[in-house]
Design a protein around this motif. Sequence first.
Motif, PDB file in Angstrom:
ATOM      1  N   ASN A 123       0.865  -1.176   0.000  1.00  0.00           N
ATOM      2  CA  ASN A 123       0.000   0.000   0.000  1.00  0.00           C
ATOM      3  C   ASN A 123       0.908   1.235   0.000  1.00  0.00           C
ATOM      4  O   ASN A 123       1.317   1.701   1.054  1.00  0.00           O
ATOM      5  CB  ASN A 123      -0.900  -0.019   1.244  1.00  0.00           C
ATOM      6  N   PRO A 124       1.229   1.759  -1.172  1.00  0.00           N
ATOM      7  CA  PRO A 124       2.191   2.857  -1.252  1.00  0.00           C
ATOM      8  C   PRO A 124       1.747   4.171  -0.614  1.00  0.00           C
ATOM      9  O   PRO A 124       2.580   5.019  -0.326  1.00  0.00           O
ATOM     10  CB  PRO A 124       2.421   3.052  -2.748  1.00  0.00           C
ATOM     11  N   ASP A 125       0.447   4.329  -0.378  1.00  0.00           N
ATOM     12  CA  ASP A 125      -0.049   5.585   0.182  1.00  0.00           C
ATOM     13  C   ASP A 125      -1.057   5.314   1.310  1.00  0.00           C
ATOM     14  O   ASP A 125      -2.231   5.674   1.210  1.00  0.00           O
ATOM     15  CB  ASP A 125      -0.698   6.422  -0.930  1.00  0.00           C
ATOM     16  N   PRO A 126      -0.586   4.704   2.390  1.00  0.00           N
ATOM     17  CA  PRO A 126      -1.510   4.339   3.469  1.00  0.00           C
ATOM     18  C   PRO A 126      -1.935   5.545   4.299  1.00  0.00           C
ATOM     19  O   PRO A 126      -1.198   6.518   4.441  1.00  0.00           O
ATOM     20  CB  PRO A 126      -0.686   3.377   4.325  1.00  0.00           C
ATOM     21  N   SER A 127      -3.134   5.449   4.849  1.00  0.00           N
ATOM     22  CA  SER A 127      -3.603   6.466   5.792  1.00  0.00           C
ATOM     23  C   SER A 127      -2.894   6.245   7.130  1.00  0.00           C
ATOM     24  O   SER A 127      -2.276   5.193   7.354  1.00  0.00           O
ATOM     25  CB  SER A 127      -5.112   6.332   5.987  1.00  0.00           C
ATOM     26  N   VAL A 128      -3.022   7.202   8.008  1.00  0.00           N
ATOM     27  CA  VAL A 128      -2.432   7.068   9.344  1.00  0.00           C
ATOM     28  C   VAL A 128      -3.004   5.830  10.042  1.00  0.00           C
ATOM     29  O   VAL A 128      -2.270   5.063  10.665  1.00  0.00           O
ATOM     30  CB  VAL A 128      -2.653   8.352  10.183  1.00  0.00           C
ATOM     31  N   GLN A 129      -4.302   5.606   9.920  1.00  0.00           N
ATOM     32  CA  GLN A 129      -4.909   4.435  10.562  1.00  0.00           C
ATOM     33  C   GLN A 129      -4.386   3.137   9.951  1.00  0.00           C
ATOM     34  O   GLN A 129      -4.139   2.165  10.662  1.00  0.00           O
ATOM     35  CB  GLN A 129      -6.435   4.474  10.482  1.00  0.00           C
ATOM     36  N   ARG A 159       7.680   8.925  -1.434  1.00  0.00           N
ATOM     37  CA  ARG A 159       7.773   7.910  -2.483  1.00  0.00           C
ATOM     38  C   ARG A 159       6.681   8.089  -3.528  1.00  0.00           C
ATOM     39  O   ARG A 159       6.932   7.951  -4.717  1.00  0.00           O
ATOM     40  CB  ARG A 159       7.705   6.507  -1.876  1.00  0.00           C
ATOM     41  N   VAL A 160       5.479   8.401  -3.088  1.00  0.00           N
ATOM     42  CA  VAL A 160       4.361   8.596  -4.030  1.00  0.00           C
ATOM     43  C   VAL A 160       4.632   9.816  -4.898  1.00  0.00           C
ATOM     44  O   VAL A 160       4.400   9.788  -6.109  1.00  0.00           O
ATOM     45  CB  VAL A 160       3.017   8.715  -3.283  1.00  0.00           C
ATOM     46  N   SER A 161       5.138  10.900  -4.302  1.00  0.00           N
ATOM     47  CA  SER A 161       5.364  12.127  -5.074  1.00  0.00           C
ATOM     48  C   SER A 161       6.499  11.950  -6.093  1.00  0.00           C
ATOM     49  O   SER A 161       6.468  12.576  -7.151  1.00  0.00           O
ATOM     50  CB  SER A 161       5.655  13.313  -4.146  1.00  0.00           C
ATOM     51  N   THR A 162       7.481  11.096  -5.810  1.00  0.00           N
ATOM     52  CA  THR A 162       8.563  10.890  -6.767  1.00  0.00           C
ATOM     53  C   THR A 162       8.159   9.940  -7.885  1.00  0.00           C
ATOM     54  O   THR A 162       8.751   9.956  -8.949  1.00  0.00           O
ATOM     55  CB  THR A 162       9.843  10.362  -6.094  1.00  0.00           C
ATOM     56  N   ARG A 163       7.136   9.118  -7.646  1.00  0.00           N
ATOM     57  CA  ARG A 163       6.641   8.219  -8.692  1.00  0.00           C
ATOM     58  C   ARG A 163       5.677   8.932  -9.624  1.00  0.00           C
ATOM     59  O   ARG A 163       5.505   8.533 -10.757  1.00  0.00           O
ATOM     60  CB  ARG A 163       5.901   7.025  -8.060  1.00  0.00           C
ATOM     61  N   GLY A 164       4.988   9.949  -9.038  1.00  0.00           N
ATOM     62  CA  GLY A 164       3.902  10.657  -9.665  1.00  0.00           C
ATOM     63  C   GLY A 164       4.118  11.130 -11.024  1.00  0.00           C
ATOM     64  O   GLY A 164       3.456  11.174 -11.945  1.00  0.00           O
TER      65      GLY A 164
END
Length: 164
Positions: A123-129, A159-164
């Motif tokens: 899950n490359p962009d998990p929430s805090v929960q 990581r998400v922003s560099t893949r974007g």
Amino acid sequence: MSVGTESLVTVTATINGEPRTFTVPGHRTLLDALRSELGLTGTKSSCTEGECGACTVMLDGHAVNSCLVLAAEVDGHEVLTVEGVSVDGGTDLQQAFLEHGAVQCGFCIPGQVMSAEYLLSRNPDPSVQEIRDAMSGNLCRCASYNRIVEAVRQTATKRVSTRG
């Protein structure tokens, strides 16, 4: 097997990307084999009951407590330890742990890092929960939980922003 002798098992596995062969007593855990036979002491031994997460490694891409896996069970499989994820020095995740002060005594950190890397691989962009839920199998006696969550969240965002 007669009384007083141990059955030895030869194990061939890919450990941190390298083929390795080692011989262990049949009852030896993966945790003990990593530390004793292979000299990979980054994986920590704490509860030896699968409760604390200090010994977390990846087995064929899945996070496992190495204290609950027999070394013989990894024959023909792939194991990734904290040494394997930080081959060229610290990773971005490990750096985030340092930046957020999530590393206090440091004992739980290898297992925390492995659990976090497992989460981020799924899950490359998990929430805090989602981070809290994924990390719930790792205990920290220094109570750095919020800092650990912040470090994982920062790493995911970068990581998400560099893949974007």
